[in-house]
Design a protein around this motif. Structure first.
Motif, PDB file in Angstrom:
ATOM      1  N   TRP A  61     -10.360  19.785  37.061  1.00  0.00           N
ATOM      2  CA  TRP A  61      -9.058  18.728  37.151  1.00  0.00           C
ATOM      3  C   TRP A  61      -7.969  19.536  38.057  1.00  0.00           C
ATOM      4  CZ3 TRP A  61      -9.013  13.643  36.898  1.00  0.00           C
ATOM      5  CH2 TRP A  61     -10.030  13.249  36.241  1.00  0.00           C
ATOM      6  N   LEU A 124     -14.627   6.282  44.418  1.00  0.00           N
ATOM      7  CA  LEU A 124     -15.023   5.159  43.607  1.00  0.00           C
ATOM      8  C   LEU A 124     -16.474   5.122  43.519  1.00  0.00           C
ATOM      9  CD1 LEU A 124     -12.308   2.408  44.551  1.00  0.00           C
ATOM     10  CD2 LEU A 124     -12.451   3.720  42.599  1.00  0.00           C
ATOM     11  N   THR A 127     -17.773   9.485  42.307  1.00  0.00           N
ATOM     12  CA  THR A 127     -17.371  10.121  41.234  1.00  0.00           C
ATOM     13  C   THR A 127     -17.154   9.040  39.818  1.00  0.00           C
ATOM     14  OG1 THR A 127     -15.931  11.478  42.598  1.00  0.00           O
ATOM     15  CG2 THR A 127     -15.139  11.493  40.472  1.00  0.00           C
ATOM     16  N   THR A 128     -16.471   8.058  40.140  1.00  0.00           N
ATOM     17  CA  THR A 128     -16.372   7.191  38.902  1.00  0.00           C
ATOM     18  C   THR A 128     -17.434   6.054  38.744  1.00  0.00           C
ATOM     19  OG1 THR A 128     -14.894   5.440  40.313  1.00  0.00           O
ATOM     20  CG2 THR A 128     -13.642   7.165  39.134  1.00  0.00           C
ATOM     21  N   THR A 130     -17.470   3.307  40.188  1.00  0.00           N
ATOM     22  CA  THR A 130     -16.746   1.794  40.303  1.00  0.00           C
ATOM     23  C   THR A 130     -17.512   0.940  41.226  1.00  0.00           C
ATOM     24  OG1 THR A 130     -14.704   2.796  39.590  1.00  0.00           O
ATOM     25  CG2 THR A 130     -14.610   0.736  40.349  1.00  0.00           C
ATOM     26  N   ARG A 139     -24.273   9.586  35.530  1.00  0.00           N
ATOM     27  CA  ARG A 139     -23.135  10.533  35.581  1.00  0.00           C
ATOM     28  C   ARG A 139     -23.700  11.844  35.572  1.00  0.00           C
ATOM     29  NH1 ARG A 139     -18.300   8.665  35.426  1.00  0.00           N
ATOM     30  NH2 ARG A 139     -17.886   6.505  34.724  1.00  0.00           N
TER      31      ARG A 139
END
Length: 220
Positions: A61, A124, A127-128, A130, A139
């Motif tokens: 992070w 998007l 990673t996410t 979306t 994931r």
């Protein structure tokens, strides 16, 4: 703080910011391209690499935040430099014939805009989750995400086009970043420029090889 603001307000200060943030980005894409090449070793290799990154926790992070801040500062400095340059010469040249400019230097602005869009879409997408062009997202299984996405021709085309922009951006950016922070002296035949071009080609090839390999059925 006052001196820092004054320094950043100058064109030299903005170029230094662009140089430092550019080098951060260059370091990231080199490491990222090497990690992505693990897809050629199969699902376990790339998925193990992904798990390793996720297990770093706070460090991951911290690196993400550093990269996001670097990108934001890089874009802001670039826009402000462009505005300052135009304000310094509100009337353009009647006839402009670049003498030493290269394709990479002349495409920095539109290439940078495309890369900014690509970064958002890439996050998007991979990673996410979306954005799911293939309709699925895991994931845990990065390999499946890569293969199912790049089997879609327009997804691969978008990534390949974006990597062309990245290669051109790196070819000029890697050289100018070092010059901006004063780490490379002027030279009629700078070795650093040749190194920058080599790095740009290798990074472009590494990233481009993956969607091309999926489309060709080499990675499946």
């Amino acid at each position: 703080m006052g001196r820092l603001r004054s320094f950043y307000a100058s064109m030299v200060g903005k170029k230094v910011v662009m140089g430092v943030t550019g080098l951060i980005g260059i370091g990231f894409v080199i490491i990222h391209s090497l990690g992505n090449l693990l897809v050629f070793r199969g699902p376990e290799a790339i998925n193990s690499y992904s798990r390793f990154l996720k297990n770093t926790g706070e460090l991951l992070w911290a690196l993400r935040i550093l990269l996001i801040v670097a990108v934001i500062l890089h874009v802001i400095a670039a826009v402000q430099l462009t505005r300052q340059s135009r304000a310094a010469r509100p009337i353009g040249y009647v006839k402009r014939e670049p003498q030493v400019a290269t394709i990479s230097s002349r495409t920095m602005r539109w290439g940078g805009a495309l890369l900014l869009v690509f970064i958002v879409v890439h996050i998007l997408h991979f990673t996410t989750g979306t954005i799911r062009p293939a309709g699925v997202f895991s994931r845990e299984d990065v390999y499946v995400n890569v293969v199912t996405s790049f089997r879609i021709w327009w997804v691969s085309l978008f990534y390949v086009a974006s990597m062309i922009a990245l290669g051109l951006h790196l070819a000029h950016g890697a050289w100018s970043s070092v010059r901006s922070i004063g780490a490379s002296a002027p030279s009629p035949q700078p070795l650093h420029r040749r190194i920058s071009i080599a790095v740009a080609i290798l990074v472009w090839a590494a990233f481009t090889a993956i969607p091309v390999a999926v489309i060709a059925g080499i990675v499946k």
